[in-house]
Design an enzyme around this catalytic site. Structure first.
Site, PDB file in Angstrom:
ATOM      1  N   GLU A 122      31.737  11.308 -34.417  1.00 46.62           N
ATOM      2  CA  GLU A 122      32.929  12.220 -33.661  1.00 46.62           C
ATOM      3  C   GLU A 122      32.596  13.852 -33.931  1.00 46.62           C
ATOM      4  O   GLU A 122      32.120  14.153 -34.929  1.00 46.62           O
ATOM      5  CB  GLU A 122      34.342  11.939 -34.291  1.00 46.62           C
ATOM      6  CG  GLU A 122      35.509  12.426 -33.701  1.00 46.62           C
ATOM      7  CD  GLU A 122      35.083  12.444 -32.135  1.00 46.62           C
ATOM      8  OE1 GLU A 122      35.270  11.282 -31.542  1.00 46.62           O
ATOM      9  OE2 GLU A 122      35.306  13.531 -31.545  1.00 46.62           O
ATOM     10  N   PHE A 123      32.500  14.365 -32.870  1.00 49.56           N
ATOM     11  CA  PHE A 123      32.174  15.741 -32.872  1.00 49.56           C
ATOM     12  C   PHE A 123      33.376  16.800 -32.775  1.00 49.56           C
ATOM     13  O   PHE A 123      33.266  17.851 -32.457  1.00 49.56           O
ATOM     14  CB  PHE A 123      31.147  16.044 -31.762  1.00 49.56           C
ATOM     15  CG  PHE A 123      29.917  15.277 -32.295  1.00 49.56           C
ATOM     16  CD1 PHE A 123      28.896  15.547 -33.096  1.00 49.56           C
ATOM     17  CD2 PHE A 123      29.588  14.189 -31.249  1.00 49.56           C
ATOM     18  CE1 PHE A 123      27.745  14.822 -33.301  1.00 49.56           C
ATOM     19  CE2 PHE A 123      28.338  13.391 -31.406  1.00 49.56           C
ATOM     20  CZ  PHE A 123      27.523  13.794 -32.418  1.00 49.56           C
ATOM     21  N   ILE A 147      27.402  32.245 -34.252  1.00 51.12           N
ATOM     22  CA  ILE A 147      26.821  33.232 -35.120  1.00 51.12           C
ATOM     23  C   ILE A 147      27.610  34.464 -35.230  1.00 51.12           C
ATOM     24  O   ILE A 147      27.290  35.463 -35.375  1.00 51.12           O
ATOM     25  CB  ILE A 147      25.378  33.645 -34.141  1.00 51.12           C
ATOM     26  CG1 ILE A 147      26.078  34.070 -32.666  1.00 51.12           C
ATOM     27  CG2 ILE A 147      24.455  32.764 -34.019  1.00 51.12           C
ATOM     28  CD1 ILE A 147      24.911  34.843 -31.732  1.00 51.12           C
ATOM     29  N   TYR A 148      28.918  34.140 -35.731  1.00 47.25           N
ATOM     30  CA  TYR A 148      29.763  35.109 -36.125  1.00 47.25           C
ATOM     31  C   TYR A 148      29.783  35.357 -37.490  1.00 47.25           C
ATOM     32  O   TYR A 148      29.888  34.344 -38.444  1.00 47.25           O
ATOM     33  CB  TYR A 148      31.434  34.695 -35.850  1.00 47.25           C
ATOM     34  CG  TYR A 148      31.382  35.165 -34.225  1.00 47.25           C
ATOM     35  CD1 TYR A 148      32.033  36.093 -33.655  1.00 47.25           C
ATOM     36  CD2 TYR A 148      30.961  34.162 -33.167  1.00 47.25           C
ATOM     37  CE1 TYR A 148      32.030  36.394 -32.410  1.00 47.25           C
ATOM     38  CE2 TYR A 148      30.867  34.462 -31.878  1.00 47.25           C
ATOM     39  CZ  TYR A 148      31.815  35.782 -31.487  1.00 47.25           C
ATOM     40  OH  TYR A 148      31.771  35.922 -30.036  1.00 47.25           O
ATOM     41  N   CYS A 165      34.128  19.205 -43.409  1.00 43.87           N
ATOM     42  CA  CYS A 165      32.995  18.894 -42.954  1.00 43.87           C
ATOM     43  C   CYS A 165      31.392  19.519 -43.108  1.00 43.87           C
ATOM     44  O   CYS A 165      30.939  18.913 -43.836  1.00 43.87           O
ATOM     45  CB  CYS A 165      33.008  18.929 -41.565  1.00 43.87           C
ATOM     46  SG  CYS A 165      34.666  17.896 -40.672  1.00 43.87           S
ATOM     47  N   LYS A 203      40.017  28.074 -41.310  1.00 40.77           N
ATOM     48  CA  LYS A 203      39.801  28.513 -39.954  1.00 40.77           C
ATOM     49  C   LYS A 203      41.198  28.560 -39.366  1.00 40.77           C
ATOM     50  O   LYS A 203      42.178  28.034 -39.998  1.00 40.77           O
ATOM     51  CB  LYS A 203      38.652  28.070 -39.072  1.00 40.77           C
ATOM     52  CG  LYS A 203      39.090  26.364 -38.813  1.00 40.77           C
ATOM     53  CD  LYS A 203      38.043  26.136 -37.998  1.00 40.77           C
ATOM     54  CE  LYS A 203      38.586  24.693 -37.249  1.00 40.77           C
ATOM     55  NZ  LYS A 203      37.738  24.045 -36.348  1.00 40.77           N
TER      56      LYS A 203
HETATM   57  C1  UGA Z   1      32.860  21.074 -37.524  1.00 45.20           C
HETATM   58  C2  UGA Z   1      32.091  20.770 -36.262  1.00 45.20           C
HETATM   59  O1  UGA Z   1      32.101  22.006 -35.453  1.00 45.20           O
HETATM   60  C3  UGA Z   1      32.613  19.572 -35.435  1.00 45.20           C
HETATM   61  O2  UGA Z   1      31.561  19.649 -34.259  1.00 45.20           O
HETATM   62  C4  UGA Z   1      32.494  18.179 -36.503  1.00 45.20           C
HETATM   63  O3  UGA Z   1      32.869  17.208 -35.478  1.00 45.20           O
HETATM   64  C5  UGA Z   1      33.354  18.361 -37.410  1.00 45.20           C
HETATM   65  O4  UGA Z   1      32.837  19.720 -38.278  1.00 45.20           O
HETATM   66  C6  UGA Z   1      33.188  17.517 -38.542  1.00 45.20           C
HETATM   67  O5  UGA Z   1      32.197  16.761 -38.709  1.00 45.20           O
HETATM   68  O6  UGA Z   1      34.149  16.310 -38.216  1.00 45.20           O
HETATM   69  P1  UGA Z   1      35.368  21.822 -38.336  1.00 45.20           P
HETATM   70  O7  UGA Z   1      35.024  21.533 -39.456  1.00 45.20           O
HETATM   71  O8  UGA Z   1      36.636  21.362 -37.728  1.00 45.20           O
HETATM   72  O9  UGA Z   1      34.159  21.262 -37.317  1.00 45.20           O
HETATM   73  O10 UGA Z   1      35.142  23.566 -37.901  1.00 45.20           O
HETATM   74  P2  UGA Z   1      34.380  24.584 -37.289  1.00 45.20           P
HETATM   75  O11 UGA Z   1      35.003  25.103 -35.957  1.00 45.20           O
HETATM   76  O12 UGA Z   1      32.992  24.045 -37.061  1.00 45.20           O
HETATM   77  O13 UGA Z   1      34.151  25.746 -38.347  1.00 45.20           O
HETATM   78  C7  UGA Z   1      33.628  25.456 -39.503  1.00 45.20           C
HETATM   79  C8  UGA Z   1      33.469  26.612 -40.442  1.00 45.20           C
HETATM   80  O14 UGA Z   1      32.495  27.516 -39.909  1.00 45.20           O
HETATM   81  C9  UGA Z   1      34.864  27.644 -40.500  1.00 45.20           C
HETATM   82  O15 UGA Z   1      35.123  27.816 -42.103  1.00 45.20           O
HETATM   83  C10 UGA Z   1      34.740  28.835 -39.574  1.00 45.20           C
HETATM   84  O16 UGA Z   1      35.388  29.883 -39.960  1.00 45.20           O
HETATM   85  C11 UGA Z   1      33.044  28.946 -39.793  1.00 45.20           C
HETATM   86  N1  UGA Z   1      32.335  29.608 -38.778  1.00 45.20           N
HETATM   87  C12 UGA Z   1      32.285  29.149 -37.629  1.00 45.20           C
HETATM   88  C13 UGA Z   1      31.717  31.013 -38.943  1.00 45.20           C
HETATM   89  O17 UGA Z   1      31.886  31.436 -40.355  1.00 45.20           O
HETATM   90  N2  UGA Z   1      31.258  31.572 -37.985  1.00 45.20           N
HETATM   91  C14 UGA Z   1      31.176  30.849 -36.781  1.00 45.20           C
HETATM   92  O18 UGA Z   1      30.396  31.549 -36.000  1.00 45.20           O
HETATM   93  C15 UGA Z   1      31.636  29.900 -36.606  1.00 45.20           C
END
Ligand code: UGA
Length: 438
Positions: free
Chosen positions: A154-155, A256-257, A266, A327
């Site tokens: 699942e993604f 890329i933020y 995850c 987040k």
């Molecule tokens: C992530 C993946 O994006 C999903 O595709 C996957 O299904 C999921 O893990 C999983 O394995 O179940 P998620 O953990 O909900 O999803 O959160 P994300 O939106 O991916 O963010 C992860 C972290 O990266 C957050 O702490 C966010 O703040 C950080 N982030 C994200 C950044 O610091 N910079 C960015 O540009 C993007």
């Protein structure tokens, strides 16, 4: 078509409710009776936009039901999804005890052909172990019932889970026989994905796809955080560099933020697990080891800036913290960088006044306890605080009244962990602004 989804966590509950929403009969199973009772009463175990509505609607229509009885649920089910937790063991590897217990129970109770598909993120080779567990249970019953295993990772993202599930970019399905492939094809038909967006492959490749996707995304984030730190040293602006490289479609403008490091249930877990898997095969995933190390350091970046501004000894000082969850749009506090920052500020003698629109209850109950003062709103957190730390970029923090904040804060200083504020404007309003890589 009837299916069973085992595990009512993020993945299981969202999948179950969404499958029901497109017309499939779904039984969601969990061993936790309290959780099941609550779900029957429309009480969600997690905060997720749109989830309650879709669960209640489908429960009331009768397409979605909840049970603790797995053996009963799988009767007449064509597919049983395993979506139970795989918590990290001490060595970083995913613990499969819950997944295999479900497989065993299915083997003990099934009475017809069934496809057993793993939806939890599971290490490569889990498909084989699930198959073995079901076969062993059948052998003990002296049964030769046929079954198939599949991997259907699942993604979905937390905070956008329902939307992601209903409108997926792609579906990955690992199967080893045609009958199972046909059933999975029928199951996903309502989602109307064009052919090449449902990708069929062998089971180990599907398992590997999930880890590789998360590891790649984590890599983009750590890479950008590393570059942002260098931007700061050389006098460049990481926001501009991000915009500059993101416009190249080969790189893309997502993930890329720069920020305070990735958190959640995850990325940290999956990066650790794939490193661990590689080690067991005698291989060092050097890039991902660095991704992890950069991320650990990045969680300290904002407090380092606080100390650079105010000095290492923060005793007697109070800091306002906006955002606690890892987040926005979630109450999930797992591996949230806020936890590291709170501990660090307290260790330096400071107090923290925190506000988060949704995650305060979760933070208080499980992760942060009474280490911070929980505030009624964002402004309340700033009353007599020495500075403001923006940790999670919830929408409501994006456009505050700086004139009001200027009166509440003792010093007009903002530590912006997500680069959401315009430094030039803040300067005009008399604020000092620290960002990440700018
Ligand atoms: C992530 C993946 O994006 C999903 O595709 C996957 O299904 C999921 O893990 C999983 O394995 O179940 P998620 O953990 O909900 O999803 O959160 P994300 O939106 O991916 O963010 C992860 C972290 O990266 C957050 O702490 C966010 O703040 C950080 N982030 C994200 C950044 O610091 N910079 C960015 O540009 C993007």
């Amino acid at each position: 078509m009837k299916i069973t989804v085992v595990g009512t966590g993020y993945v299981g509950l969202v999948s179950g409710a969404c499958f029901a929403d497109v017309g499939i009969e779904v039984v969601c199973v969990d061993i936790d009776q309290k959780k099941i009772d609550k779900l029957k009463n429309g009480i969600m175990p997690i905060y997720e936009p749109g989830l309650e509505e879709i669960v209640v609607r489908n429960y009331e229509s009768g397409r979605l039901s909840f049970s603790t009885n797995l053996g009963e649920a799988i009767q007449d089910s064509e597919v049983a999804f395993i979506a139970v937790g795989t918590p990290p063991g001490e060595d970083g590897s995913a613990d499969l005890k819950y997944v295999l217990a479900v497989a065993d129970e299915i083997g003990k109770t099934m009475s017809d052909y069934i496809v057993v598909a793993t939806k939890s993120t599971v290490p490569v080779t889990t498909g084989c172990k699930v198959k073995e567990a079901i076969q062993n249970a059948l052998d003990k019953r002296k049964s030769d019932l046929p079954f198939a295993v599949a991997s259907n990772p699942e993604f979905l993202k937390e905070g956008a889970a329902v939307e992601d599930f209903l409108k997926p970019d792609r579906i990955v399905i690992g199967v080893e026989e045609e009958r199972a492939e046909e059933i999975m094809r029928r199951l996903y038909k309502p989602f109307q994905l064009s052919g090449d967006r449902i990708i069929y492959m062998d089971i180990p490749s599907a398992e590997m796809t999930k880890y590789t996707a998360n590891a790649m995304l984590a890599t983009k984030i750590s890479f950008m955080n590393d570059i942002a730190n260098l931007c700061e040293l050389v006098g460049a602006d990481a926001n501009m560099v991000r915009a500059g490289i993101g416009s190249d479609p080969r790189i893309g403008n997502k993930f890329i933020y720069p920020g305070v490091g990735y958190g959640g249930s995850c990325f940290p877990k999956d990066v650790k697990a794939i490193i661990r898997t590689a080690k067991t095969y005698g291989y060092d995933l050097r890039v991902l080891q660095s991704v992890e190390a950069v991320n650990e350091d990045q969680k300290h970046t904002l407090v380092k800036k606080v100390k650079k501004h105010f000095g290492d000894d923060l005793s007697g000082m109070t800091f306002a913290m906006w955002g606690l969850s890892f987040k926005p749009n979630t109450d999930d506090m797992r591996e949230a960088p806020a936890i590291v920052m709170i501990n660090e500020l307290r260790a330096a003698g400071a107090k923290v006044k925190a506000y988060d629109p949704i995650a305060m209850e979760e933070a208080k109950e499980v992760y942060v306890g009474d280490k911070v003062t929980y505030c009624d709103d964002a402004y309340d957190a700033c009353v007599d605080a020495d500075a403001l730390l923006l940790v999670t970029e919830w929408s409501e923090f994006r456009m505050p009244s700086w004139s009001a904040l200027g009166k509440l804060l003792t010093n007009k200083v903002v530590f912006d962990g997500r680069n959401i504020y315009d430094r030039k404007y803040l300067k005009e309003m008399g604020f000092e602004h620290y960002g990440i890589g700018i």
